[in-house]
Design a protein around this motif. Sequence first.
Motif, PDB file in Angstrom:
ATOM      1  N   ALA A   1       3.137   9.946  -3.897  1.00  0.00           N
ATOM      2  CA  ALA A   1       1.931   9.104  -4.383  1.00  0.00           C
ATOM      3  C   ALA A   1       2.499   7.863  -4.801  1.00  0.00           C
ATOM      4  N   LEU A   2       2.263   7.064  -3.435  1.00  0.00           N
ATOM      5  CA  LEU A   2       2.724   5.449  -3.679  1.00  0.00           C
ATOM      6  C   LEU A   2       1.533   4.512  -3.811  1.00  0.00           C
ATOM      7  N   PRO A   3       1.562   3.466  -4.453  1.00  0.00           N
ATOM      8  CA  PRO A   3       0.371   2.472  -4.939  1.00  0.00           C
ATOM      9  C   PRO A   3      -0.292   2.156  -3.594  1.00  0.00           C
ATOM     10  N   ALA A   4       0.601   1.985  -2.428  1.00  0.00           N
ATOM     11  CA  ALA A   4       0.019   1.435  -1.277  1.00  0.00           C
ATOM     12  C   ALA A   4      -0.556   2.449  -0.032  1.00  0.00           C
ATOM     13  N   ALA A   5      -0.151   3.721  -0.465  1.00  0.00           N
ATOM     14  CA  ALA A   5      -0.391   4.979   0.346  1.00  0.00           C
ATOM     15  C   ALA A   5      -1.919   5.397   0.226  1.00  0.00           C
ATOM     16  N   ASP A   6      -2.500   5.941   1.352  1.00  0.00           N
ATOM     17  CA  ASP A   6      -3.718   6.514   1.497  1.00  0.00           C
ATOM     18  C   ASP A   6      -3.471   8.087   1.370  1.00  0.00           C
ATOM     19  N   LEU A   7      -3.430   8.747   0.019  1.00  0.00           N
ATOM     20  CA  LEU A   7      -3.006  10.123  -0.282  1.00  0.00           C
ATOM     21  C   LEU A   7      -3.851  10.974   0.572  1.00  0.00           C
TER      22      LEU A   7
END
Length: 593
Positions: A33-39
């Motif tokens: 779960a990364l800030p720039a990722a589209d989960l």
Amino acid sequence: MHVLLVASAFNSLTQRVHAELRDHGHSVAVELALPAADLAASVRRHRPELIVAPMLTSAVPEEVWSTHTCLIVHPGPVGDRGPSSLDRAVLDAVPRWGVTVLQANAEMDAGDVWASVECPGPDPGGSKSAWYRGEVADAALEAVLLAVDRFASGTYVPEPQTEGLARPLLRQEHRRIDWQRDGTEHVLRTLRAADSRPGVRDELLGGTWYLHGGHPEDRLRGRPGDLLATRAGAICRATVDGAVWIPELRAHRAPGQPAAPKLPAVLALGAQLPVLPEQPAPGDTGRGPGPRTWSDIGYHEDRGAGFLSFSFPGGAMSTAHCRRLLDAYRAACARPTSVLVLGGGRDFFSNGIHLGVIDAAADPAGESWANINAMDDLVEAVLTTTDRLVISALGGNAAAGGAVLALAADEVWCRSGVVLNPHYGLMGLYGSEFWTYTLPRRIGPAATERLTADALPLSTGAARRLGLVDRTIECAPGEFADRASALAARLAGHPATASRIATKKARRELDEARRPLASYRAAELERMRQTFFDPQAPYHALRRAFVGKVRPGATPPHLARAVPARHGAPPSARPGRVTGPGVPDAAPDPGRC
């Protein structure tokens, strides 16, 4: 089932869940779960049957939890809510605790309960991180497996939470130590509740530091707040009624800057540290009644067996750690014992070279080279010990060179729940510590190639089936040292042990005649030297990112790839059982070296 793990980091608990779910017949993939990722897009790509979040510090998007069952592992009992559950449990010295697996919804930690498992509260003399990786992780794994089975049944209806207590994040103002007023026990609880992260912010010698770790000292006294002595890189600081040892410090950094590494306190303070006496550790550190003190290395004997224990923060072993442990190992080998046990503690066995100390060095390449050579010296000493049996006793996880250090022994004993990562590639390293000798010797060339290429965690059970582990001990974390000690004492007294030592010596001589250990070391170190002294080698950027806790821009491919289940996994042994060579609770197999 195909299970997707969603986590803020691939930490120890996430690794354990990953390994154990595979052992139980599920295919598993990971998305960070990364800030720039589209989960949500990642979930659509994986098409999981179930989502499990072993360690998540951010909310699950509604687009995900409204379309998939998403199980959150909360490190607290039913009704406990908030981001500082374990910290508060340590501060409050709770006698009992628990872990809850609940379904994600619009309110944090308030979803329906799929499983809950109780566990003991924190050990009054232990750290939050050791408790998390021990009793809490045991309960979490049991709860996750129960919840997954209930979901797979298709008939279980989770129970709604009727009430709960949401408590806010513990901030540094709530963790402050008043050295002029606080007693030793209060200081220790405060330090231990923040030992791994975030540390306790404090003013020391005119600077702002985060203090990590705390151990009691009953012998030394001084004016509250003053520094009294050093020992093995740690500093001793006076309280109003005693003193505490603080092993590590982390420099304060302005917001937006990479995190500073945790370093041995003496190294971190450097020239700021006044001249203090180096206080040697007494020989009876941590054993039996008497004044309390601290040492990261200890030795004792029992019924013909020697026990060389060591516990370095985070499992990282600097050049100095390796050299001191080698000196202690040589001293232990001078004793008249037939069995020597390495480790036996409840937390990390070892995670290899100390990337923080390396990164903080004036010459990181040179320090990398010194550190790996010091590790190799230690491993070589273990491999060439032919006058006794050497046992690696892992009560906690091991990785990289630390896992290979364990494999240098004649037998590897692990507490159930230990996670092994015997590979180096994720840090851009070929690896050393004689892995090209020990791994193929145990599991063969083909399995070695797969293991190092996959770079995935192994459960204790999987490691034993593969041949990396010889004996597993099903017990609580705090019981492992005593259980391993009893087994080692029985081994030392067994009539077949002398013949095993003779067989071991003959095998080492045969292996040496076929190919000298020096040639394995030279070949490995040549690859390592090329990497260390090449400024463009990926190792340097990967090391800096690891030390600075820089999050990746995307989930690494080896984690995002769906990993198939391990089939044929035997059921877990009953609690308290020992599984390994020979019959449990009987003589060890004399043919096993």
